[in-house]
Design a protein around this motif. Structure first.
Motif, mmCIF file in Angstrom:
data_model
loop_
_atom_site.group_PDB
_atom_site.id
_atom_site.type_symbol
_atom_site.label_atom_id
_atom_site.label_comp_id
_atom_site.label_asym_id
_atom_site.label_seq_id
_atom_site.Cartn_x
_atom_site.Cartn_y
_atom_site.Cartn_z
ATOM 1 N N GLY A 75 0.824 -1.202 0.000
ATOM 2 C CA GLY A 75 0.000 0.000 0.000
ATOM 3 C C GLY A 75 0.859 1.253 0.000
ATOM 4 O O GLY A 75 0.360 2.353 0.174
ATOM 5 N N ASP A 76 2.174 1.059 -0.168
ATOM 6 C CA ASP A 76 3.103 2.186 -0.219
ATOM 7 C C ASP A 76 3.460 2.490 -1.665
ATOM 8 O O ASP A 76 2.973 1.847 -2.589
ATOM 9 C CB ASP A 76 4.383 1.841 0.558
ATOM 10 C CG ASP A 76 4.189 1.978 2.048
ATOM 11 O OD1 ASP A 76 3.073 2.339 2.458
ATOM 12 O OD2 ASP A 76 5.137 1.713 2.800
ATOM 13 N N ILE A 77 4.342 3.443 -1.835
ATOM 14 C CA ILE A 77 4.859 3.747 -3.165
ATOM 15 C C ILE A 77 6.261 4.296 -2.974
ATOM 16 O O ILE A 77 6.559 4.878 -1.928
ATOM 17 C CB ILE A 77 3.914 4.742 -3.885
ATOM 18 C CG1 ILE A 77 4.115 4.680 -5.390
ATOM 19 C CG2 ILE A 77 4.089 6.162 -3.351
ATOM 20 C CD1 ILE A 77 2.980 5.296 -6.166
ATOM 21 N N ASP A 78 7.153 4.047 -3.926
ATOM 22 C CA ASP A 78 8.513 4.581 -3.828
ATOM 23 C C ASP A 78 8.838 5.275 -5.141
ATOM 24 O O ASP A 78 9.030 4.629 -6.158
ATOM 25 C CB ASP A 78 9.515 3.447 -3.558
ATOM 26 C CG ASP A 78 10.922 3.986 -3.323
ATOM 27 O OD1 ASP A 78 11.175 5.153 -3.670
ATOM 28 O OD2 ASP A 78 11.764 3.228 -2.803
ATOM 29 N N ILE A 79 8.865 6.606 -5.109
ATOM 30 C CA ILE A 79 9.137 7.328 -6.347
ATOM 31 C C ILE A 79 10.566 7.854 -6.389
ATOM 32 O O ILE A 79 10.898 8.685 -7.203
ATOM 33 C CB ILE A 79 8.129 8.490 -6.559
ATOM 34 C CG1 ILE A 79 8.141 9.455 -5.373
ATOM 35 C CG2 ILE A 79 6.730 7.960 -6.781
ATOM 36 C CD1 ILE A 79 7.367 10.726 -5.650
ATOM 37 N N ASN A 120 15.252 5.310 2.910
ATOM 38 C CA ASN A 120 13.803 5.416 2.647
ATOM 39 C C ASN A 120 13.001 4.647 3.688
ATOM 40 O O ASN A 120 12.004 5.132 4.218
ATOM 41 C CB ASN A 120 13.461 4.846 1.267
ATOM 42 C CG ASN A 120 13.722 5.842 0.159
ATOM 43 O OD1 ASN A 120 13.735 7.043 0.408
ATOM 44 N ND2 ASN A 120 13.940 5.358 -1.034
ATOM 45 N N GLY A 121 13.453 3.427 3.959
ATOM 46 C CA GLY A 121 12.750 2.559 4.906
ATOM 47 C C GLY A 121 12.733 3.174 6.286
ATOM 48 O O GLY A 121 11.705 3.188 6.966
ATOM 49 N N PHE A 122 13.881 3.730 6.688
ATOM 50 C CA PHE A 122 13.965 4.323 8.016
ATOM 51 C C PHE A 122 13.013 5.516 8.142
ATOM 52 O O PHE A 122 12.235 5.615 9.087
ATOM 53 C CB PHE A 122 15.408 4.751 8.304
ATOM 54 C CG PHE A 122 15.575 5.478 9.604
ATOM 55 C CD1 PHE A 122 15.513 4.785 10.807
ATOM 56 C CD2 PHE A 122 15.744 6.852 9.631
ATOM 57 C CE1 PHE A 122 15.639 5.451 12.010
ATOM 58 C CE2 PHE A 122 15.865 7.534 10.826
ATOM 59 C CZ PHE A 122 15.815 6.822 12.019
ATOM 60 N N VAL A 123 13.083 6.402 7.159
ATOM 61 C CA VAL A 123 12.244 7.604 7.230
ATOM 62 C C VAL A 123 10.758 7.229 7.190
ATOM 63 O O VAL A 123 9.949 7.731 7.972
ATOM 64 C CB VAL A 123 12.580 8.575 6.067
ATOM 65 C CG1 VAL A 123 11.618 9.749 6.063
ATOM 66 C CG2 VAL A 123 14.016 9.059 6.182
ATOM 67 N N SER A 132 4.060 7.602 2.017
ATOM 68 C CA SER A 132 5.363 7.284 1.430
ATOM 69 C C SER A 132 5.597 8.083 0.153
ATOM 70 O O SER A 132 6.725 8.320 -0.241
ATOM 71 C CB SER A 132 5.460 5.791 1.150
ATOM 72 O OG SER A 132 4.337 5.364 0.433
ATOM 73 N N MET A 133 4.526 8.515 -0.480
ATOM 74 C CA MET A 133 4.656 9.367 -1.666
ATOM 75 C C MET A 133 5.454 10.618 -1.322
ATOM 76 O O MET A 133 6.283 11.074 -2.101
ATOM 77 C CB MET A 133 3.250 9.744 -2.153
ATOM 78 C CG MET A 133 3.207 10.768 -3.249
ATOM 79 S SD MET A 133 3.456 10.017 -4.841
ATOM 80 C CE MET A 133 1.764 9.768 -5.329
ATOM 81 N N ILE A 134 5.237 11.140 -0.126
ATOM 82 C CA ILE A 134 5.911 12.375 0.275
ATOM 83 C C ILE A 134 7.353 12.099 0.719
ATOM 84 O O ILE A 134 8.283 12.772 0.291
ATOM 85 C CB ILE A 134 5.142 13.061 1.434
ATOM 86 C CG1 ILE A 134 3.706 13.363 1.008
ATOM 87 C CG2 ILE A 134 5.852 14.329 1.886
ATOM 88 C CD1 ILE A 134 3.579 14.238 -0.206
#
Lengths: 337, 508
Positions: A75-79, A120-123, A132-134
């Motif tokens: 349900g996340d996204i990584d851009i 990314n994972g930590f933040v 996660s988009m932000i």
């Protein structure tokens, strides 16, 4: 215990050919065949040998489809992945140009990707209230910024010791490119993990209902962190192989990759809302888009037009389930009346 | 037809959804100025019926008469214009808007294309005064309690000059005090001549308010009764279709040694200095008003939130719980209050839901899911609790509330290392038939020697099932009563022991 009524609940699921065909993956396989027929009709040179030769330059992105499926299932996204490709590609060149041996170059590249993913994972897991988009929009800018600091005024870097990185772009037995084998290996591993292991099941649980998953003892934070780390690692893989085919990196390396990769996943039936779709679908969808691009390129369709066609195809693909749902509903209503 | 006696009358209404008859030739008569209870198990067709009255669904067959005249609603707006308004259990409000904005949503007072804020606020204040509400039209809805939100909804209904108001399970998420307030409002509205349809699972509500009750079962009309003439048992029989001999089958169990103990646990802002214990085979009830900190204590025990201080012991060993996985490994199983958001993954099949907490234990090498084992195990436990389902692959969302709760129970039973089970409002929103079955399961568990904690706001079930009752108020345990000492009065007194002014001091 209870069970007074002695009611029996079935625990067997019959998989018929018809049922399989009506899954999204089944539809994709049909589409895959249709696209190949279409490709052959528009391009004389669309042969197996030619496709095999042209495919590698598109395949680097396939590395990222795999972990992106995990992220979307969550349900996340990584851009930020396009920027990771740029950063790792750049670092690969700098490490090698500094005279490092090849294993160090590979480790440096993949390690940098992994670190980006861990960041990314930590933040993302530390601030669960942020979408996660932000968070990855932020890291997208940071990673590309770091790459640009390295790239400096010229904005590009070359891999001077081309002989060193050649093994990654060679062909085994002079026919099968190394990258295809690595992609297949990675695809099998990622698919098995997602569809067959407890970790994969946990990802689906989180994507379907984060709170229920947490209450059921799923370590939500850890699962999400691992997914981002894998994402970063595979983006590093993409950066490595991309460098092997282009012998360099510049400020536009990997630009827009994140959207293409996400598009392939969504086309493959992996909903960006989480909990849905399979990696098999994502991989077939990735292949369909790749093959279509190759054929359109062979038929001398210009690259901007190819983008338009691929984009249109995507929108249609995303619309189909909705249309299908509406048809089913109408049928049911008719049957009941 | 005399248009004076019945304000609303429905005859032979049938509503068909794809594949199912949700209503089958249903009848209903609402007298002018009466409170009419509508009862039935989950899935009996009450909600569909309401949606037909409010114009959300159009019925396939049948007639509806409003004040003697036949009407056909083409949409919710038609029903609203005709003076029918509904207030739902979970108010469908706009949380970031003000009370006044919510009240006038859809029928704002507009002049010259401009919203007349002053007038709207004044009108809203008038309505709130009429309901003796203790909040302002300018308050943000999201910051209000559920009871206050419901009051806003009622004000909204009144703002449209509704002659018929439908209350759909309004007391389900209210405390007993808040329910009392609501009763008063309903009585006041009735006296003002508004006709009210009241849907509830709570018999209390019906006896307190309604003069007549209509029962639906399996999408069919069963009958309409005068409330003062029907007995509890007859009513249950009408609703369930069979007799329930013993609602609370509390078994005689030899209560064993202490297995679970909380010592001086505190969490700032939620609860302070809570100590409790549970013995083997004992059913311990925890009650108090909603917001007294009952759920919060148990969430801290289970690692969902972190307590500031305090210790937890299971079988004499101190636990170090950091996340839910830890407490589950130790043998504490929580059945959360909200089935759909915390207990289950609704889009998943029943089987997957049951085995999610134990998937690692069942997996080959702890890594690869063993589907055969999982399916067999979930089938076994789902049958054990008598879930009404066809296959273990049915999505959980397709079951009724009571059956969903049984799946949650099956999920708990599947955890074979369970020693203590914590059930948070196990029968909330569950119909009578399934309720009795859940109590039976609880009794069986006690017989097997598990420790059981039952958090509940329902007095009859607390009194009927518990060996011992802890009462909480404002984050503190205010008393512990044995089964023989526990009475409704004593519990109520303990749950309201401290005035509201003490709250701050109590939890800081």
């Amino acid at each position: 215990m209870a069970g007074k009524s002695g009611r029996s609940i079935k625990a067997e699921e019959k998989l018929t050919a018809k049922k399989l065909l009506f899954t999204w993956e089944g539809a994709l396989i049909l589409l895959f065949i249709a696209v190949n027929i279409f490709n052959m009709s528009i391009s004389q040179s669309y042969t197996f040998a030619n496709v095999l030769r042209e495919m590698p330059k598109f395949l680097a992105e396939m590395f990222m489809v795999l972990p992106m499926a995990y992220i979307l299932v969550l349900g996340d996204i990584d851009i930020s992945v396009g920027s990771i490709v740029c950063l790792t590609g750049t670092l690969t060149c700098y490490i090698s140009n500094a005279g490092a041996p090849f294993p160090v170059v590979i480790l440096g590249c993949l390690g940098a990707g992994l670190l980006c993913g861990a960041f990314n994972g930590f933040v993302t897991t530390s601030f669960p209230e942020l979408p996660s988009m932000i968070t990855t929009l932020g890291s997208q800018i940071i990673f590309r910024g770091i790459a640009e600091i390295y790239l400096g005024g010229g904005g590009s870097v070359s891999y001077t010791n081309t002989k060193q990185i050649m093994p990654l772009s060679t062909k085994l037995g002079k026919t099968v490119p190394v990258i295809i084998l690595v992609v297949i290996l990675a695809a099998v591993i990622f698919t098995v993990i997602l569809q067959r292991t407890t970790f994969g099941r946990s990802l689906y649980a989180i994507g379907s209902n984060k709170v229920s998953a947490f209450y059921a003892g799923v370590d939500v934070k850890r699962c999400r962190f691992i997914a981002y780390v894998l994402m970063g690692f595979m983006a590093g893989m993409c950066g490595l192989f991309l460098t092997a085919y282009t012998y360099g990196a510049n400020t536009t390396t990997g630009q827009g990759f994140e959207m293409e990769v996400i598009a392939m996943c969504v086309f493959g039936g992996i909903a960006s809302t989480g909990g849905k779709g399979t990696l098999v679908g994502g991989i077939i969808a990735g292949l369909i888009i790749t093959l279509l691009r190759i054929a359109l390129g062979q038929a001398n369709v210009n690259s901007q037009m190819i983008l338009v066609i691929v984009g249109a195809l995507l929108i249609i693909a995303v619309l189909i389930p909705g249309i299908k749902g509406r048809i089913d509903e109408m049928r049911k209503l008719k049957a009941a009346a | 037809m005399s248009d004076s006696e019945y304000i609303l009358e429905l005859k032979d209404v049938t509503k068909i959804f794809p594949g199912v008859k949700a209503l089958n030739k249903v009848r209903f008569q609402l007298k002018r100025g009466e409170v009419h209870a509508l009862m039935g198990e989950n899935g009996a067709g009450k909600s569909t019926f309401i949606k037909v009255i409010t114009g959300v669904h159009a019925a396939e067959e049948g007639h509806m008469y409003l004040e003697g005249k036949e009407v056909h609603f083409r949409g919710p707006k038609d029903a609203l214009d005709a003076g029918i308004a509904a207030v739902y259990q979970h108010p469908t409000t706009y949380p970031t808007l003000s009370v006044a904005e919510n009240i006038f949503m859809g029928h704002e007072i507009i002049r010259g294309g401009m919203i007349q804020w002053k007038e709207m606020n004044a009108k809203a204040q008038e309505l709130l005064d009429r309901l003796h509400a203790n909040f302002k039209p300018s308050d943000e809805i999201g910051a209000l309690s559920v009871a206050q939100q419901q009051m806003t909804e009622i004000a909204k209904a009144l703002s449209t000059n509704a002659k018929i108001i439908i209350l759909d399970e309004p007391t389900a998420s209210l405390t007993s005090n808040e329910s009392e307030e609501l009763y008063k409002i309903v009585e006041q509205l009735r006296d003002e001549g508004v006709s009210i349809i009241f849907i509830s699972h709570r018999f209390e509500d019906m006896y307190r308010l309604a003069s007549r009750v209509t029962v639906f079962r399996d999408s069919q009309y069963i009958g309409t009764y005068d409330v003062d003439k029907i007995t509890n048992a007859d009513l249950i029989k009408a609703m369930v279709g069979r007799e329930i001999s013993d609602m609370y089958p509390k078994p005689e169990v030899n209560i064993g040694e202490e297995i679970f103990r909380i010592e001086n646990m505190s969490r700032t802002g939620f609860f302070k200095d809570v100590s409790m214990n549970v013995r083997a085979g004992e059913i311990v009830g925890i009650t108090g008003l909603v917001g007294a900190g009952r759920t919060e204590v148990m969430e801290s025990v289970c690692g969902i939130t972190k307590p500031d201080s305090g210790r937890v012991f299971l079988e004499g060993k101190q636990l170090n719980v950091k996340k839910p996985e830890d407490s589950m490994k130790a043998g504490i199983v929580l059945l959360p209050e909200n089935r759909s958001t915390e207990g289950l993954i609704l889009s998943w099949g029943l089987g997957r839901n049951v085995t999610l907490p134990i998937q690692k234990k069942l997996a080959k090498g702890g890594i690869f899911n063993d589907l055969k084992k999982e399916n067999a195990l979930s089938k076994k436990f789902l049958e054990e609790v008598d879930t009404k389902a066809v296959t273990i692959f049915d999505p959980a969302s397709s079951l009724s509330g009571g059956n969903q709760q049984k799946v949650v129970v099956a999920k708990a039973l599947a955890q074979d290392n369970m020693k203590l089970v914590i059930m948070d409002e196990p029968t909330k929103g569950v119909d009578v038939g399934a309720k009795a079955e859940i109590y039976a399961i609880m009794g069986e568990l006690a017989k097997k020697g598990f420790g059981i904690i039952m958090i509940s706001s329902e007095m009859p079930e607390i009194l009927g099932m518990s060996d011992r009752v802890y009462v909480m108020c404002n984050g503190k345990v205010t008393g512990c009563l044995n089964r023989s000492e526990a009475t409704q009065e004593r519990i109520l007194k303990l749950s309201m022991e401290q005035g509201k002014s003490d709250r701050k001091e109590a939890v800081q």
